[in-house]
Design an enzyme around this catalytic site. Sequence first.
Site, PDB file in Angstrom:
ATOM      1  N   ASP A  13      16.074  44.268 -13.476  1.00  0.00           N
ATOM      2  CA  ASP A  13      16.216  45.560 -13.231  1.00  0.00           C
ATOM      3  C   ASP A  13      16.935  46.214 -14.247  1.00  0.00           C
ATOM      4  O   ASP A  13      18.257  46.065 -14.232  1.00  0.00           O
ATOM      5  CB  ASP A  13      16.655  46.063 -11.754  1.00  0.00           C
ATOM      6  CG  ASP A  13      16.448  47.499 -11.221  1.00  0.00           C
ATOM      7  OD1 ASP A  13      16.222  48.088 -12.468  1.00  0.00           O
ATOM      8  OD2 ASP A  13      16.656  47.987 -10.380  1.00  0.00           O
ATOM      9  N   LYS A  56      16.192  57.623 -16.487  1.00  0.00           N
ATOM     10  CA  LYS A  56      17.199  57.437 -16.823  1.00  0.00           C
ATOM     11  C   LYS A  56      17.230  57.501 -18.565  1.00  0.00           C
ATOM     12  O   LYS A  56      17.595  58.345 -18.912  1.00  0.00           O
ATOM     13  CB  LYS A  56      17.794  56.226 -16.228  1.00  0.00           C
ATOM     14  CG  LYS A  56      18.417  56.373 -14.813  1.00  0.00           C
ATOM     15  CD  LYS A  56      17.930  55.576 -13.841  1.00  0.00           C
ATOM     16  CE  LYS A  56      18.444  56.071 -12.511  1.00  0.00           C
ATOM     17  NZ  LYS A  56      17.798  55.061 -11.316  1.00  0.00           N
ATOM     18  N   TRP A  98      21.506  48.918  -5.571  1.00  0.00           N
ATOM     19  CA  TRP A  98      20.338  48.628  -6.069  1.00  0.00           C
ATOM     20  C   TRP A  98      19.619  47.018  -5.862  1.00  0.00           C
ATOM     21  O   TRP A  98      18.565  46.577  -5.421  1.00  0.00           O
ATOM     22  CB  TRP A  98      19.709  49.079  -7.381  1.00  0.00           C
ATOM     23  CG  TRP A  98      19.841  50.477  -7.674  1.00  0.00           C
ATOM     24  CD1 TRP A  98      20.669  51.210  -8.426  1.00  0.00           C
ATOM     25  CD2 TRP A  98      19.131  51.491  -6.888  1.00  0.00           C
ATOM     26  NE1 TRP A  98      20.489  52.603  -7.999  1.00  0.00           N
ATOM     27  CE2 TRP A  98      19.473  52.836  -7.316  1.00  0.00           C
ATOM     28  CE3 TRP A  98      17.853  51.420  -6.002  1.00  0.00           C
ATOM     29  CZ2 TRP A  98      18.911  53.841  -6.662  1.00  0.00           C
ATOM     30  CZ3 TRP A  98      17.243  52.653  -5.411  1.00  0.00           C
ATOM     31  CH2 TRP A  98      17.608  53.805  -5.825  1.00  0.00           C
TER      32      TRP A  98
HETATM   33  C1  LIG Z   1      17.402  54.635 -10.319  1.00  0.00           C
HETATM   34  C2  LIG Z   1      17.452  53.090 -10.113  1.00  0.00           C
HETATM   35  C3  LIG Z   1      16.455  52.536  -9.236  1.00  0.00           C
HETATM   36  C4  LIG Z   1      15.450  53.271  -8.297  1.00  0.00           C
HETATM   37  O1  LIG Z   1      14.816  53.809  -9.259  1.00  0.00           O
HETATM   38  P1  LIG Z   1      13.286  54.819  -8.913  1.00  0.00           P
HETATM   39  O2  LIG Z   1      12.541  54.718  -9.927  1.00  0.00           O
HETATM   40  O3  LIG Z   1      13.960  55.914  -8.233  1.00  0.00           O
HETATM   41  O4  LIG Z   1      12.862  53.592  -7.567  1.00  0.00           O
HETATM   42  C5  LIG Z   1      16.569  51.081  -9.038  1.00  0.00           C
HETATM   43  N1  LIG Z   1      17.228  50.374  -9.827  1.00  0.00           N
HETATM   44  C6  LIG Z   1      18.454  50.841 -10.670  1.00  0.00           C
HETATM   45  C7  LIG Z   1      19.410  50.011 -11.273  1.00  0.00           C
HETATM   46  C8  LIG Z   1      18.286  52.250 -10.708  1.00  0.00           C
HETATM   47  O5  LIG Z   1      19.330  52.609 -11.513  1.00  0.00           O
END
Ligand SMILES: *Cc1c(COP(=O)(O)O)cnc(C)c1O
Length: 361
Positions: A172, A196, A102
Amino acid sequence: MKRVYNFSAGPSMLPLPVLEKAQKELVNYADSGMSVMELSHRSGLFTDIITGAEQLLRDLMNIPDNYKVLFVQGGASQQFAMVPLNLLTNSKKADYVNTGSWSKKAIKEAKKYGDVRVIASSEDENFSYIPEIDSSMIDPEADYVHITTNNTIEGTAFRNIPDTGGVPLVADMSSNILSEEIDVSKFGLIYAGAQKNIGPAGLTVVIIREDLIGGAPESCPTMLDYKTHSESGSLYNTPPTYGIYIAKLVFEWLTELGGLKEMEKINRKKAELLYDFLEQSNMFRSPVKKDSRSIMNIPFVSPSAELDAAFVKEAKAAGLETLKGHRSVGGMRASIYNAMPTEGVEALIQFMKEFEEKHAQ
Ligand SMILES: *Cc1c(COP(=O)(O)O)cnc(C)c1O
């Protein structure tokens, strides 16, 4: 009713009381004669939902008054672009830490907008650890520093939030927001896709310090400008109303449980159970360095790809779903977010014990 323990990395489990409450309110919300999905986003009832959700989140995370909470769409992946579009606007330099898949995507996107420097990386060892960051590594002129606090695919997490001095820290937090207590004031901006630990996919939460709003250039698309969402209370256009409603129910569930202090205790306990089992197992092991281990996503491997495949198949038959590791890592991965009960982790460990005995050489 049959419910499985779903170890998916996302979309992932939601708390059963949340689903049950949503079910109860599905066709007639608060005597409106309508479902939340059918309510105008400008109605009084929906205003109560969105303002209520924001207040609950503020209380849960202890968000200071000089931060805005935005409910947007496009997932965390859209934030990979929105962050540089809005923030990479003064020196046009940003420092990124590369801790996995990511982070790499965030870096790739930011490079379209300015001068992106990777100040630390754990790619040399398959992202199995979190690199040390000290303030001397950070360019004091950078517009911001970006980290991925929890690496969903690799199963690593920052134990300590790096001190970036006067440079805003952007995080993030998609896969560990609300899992433990954090000090929001250490960050300039926090973003997270909802699927999540917050609610259904389609909603993204952004927590942004007010002074970081308003720097986007004229050419920035209206919908990608934080100012648009901040000035309109996330109601510039139709927001993901049902997702915001479910998020509110999740925030209520967390609050009733005792807030993040209590949630963190439960999460640490769940993770400890699984890591302790892995430590003594003769078949399974964690590929992640001890001091970098995530309490949300726990990858583990067996000695062979055949055993891995058998494990995933037999686990599914036993009601333990989605344990296959990410295609880039292989093996297995148990995602044990807030909504995964301790009993789910115990059931997984029991199953691993039995699998180990059955397949012992
Ligand atoms: C799942 C995830 C993403 C991507 O998320 P989307 O909502 O599908 O764009 C980005 N960064 C992390 C750390 C993630 O776990």
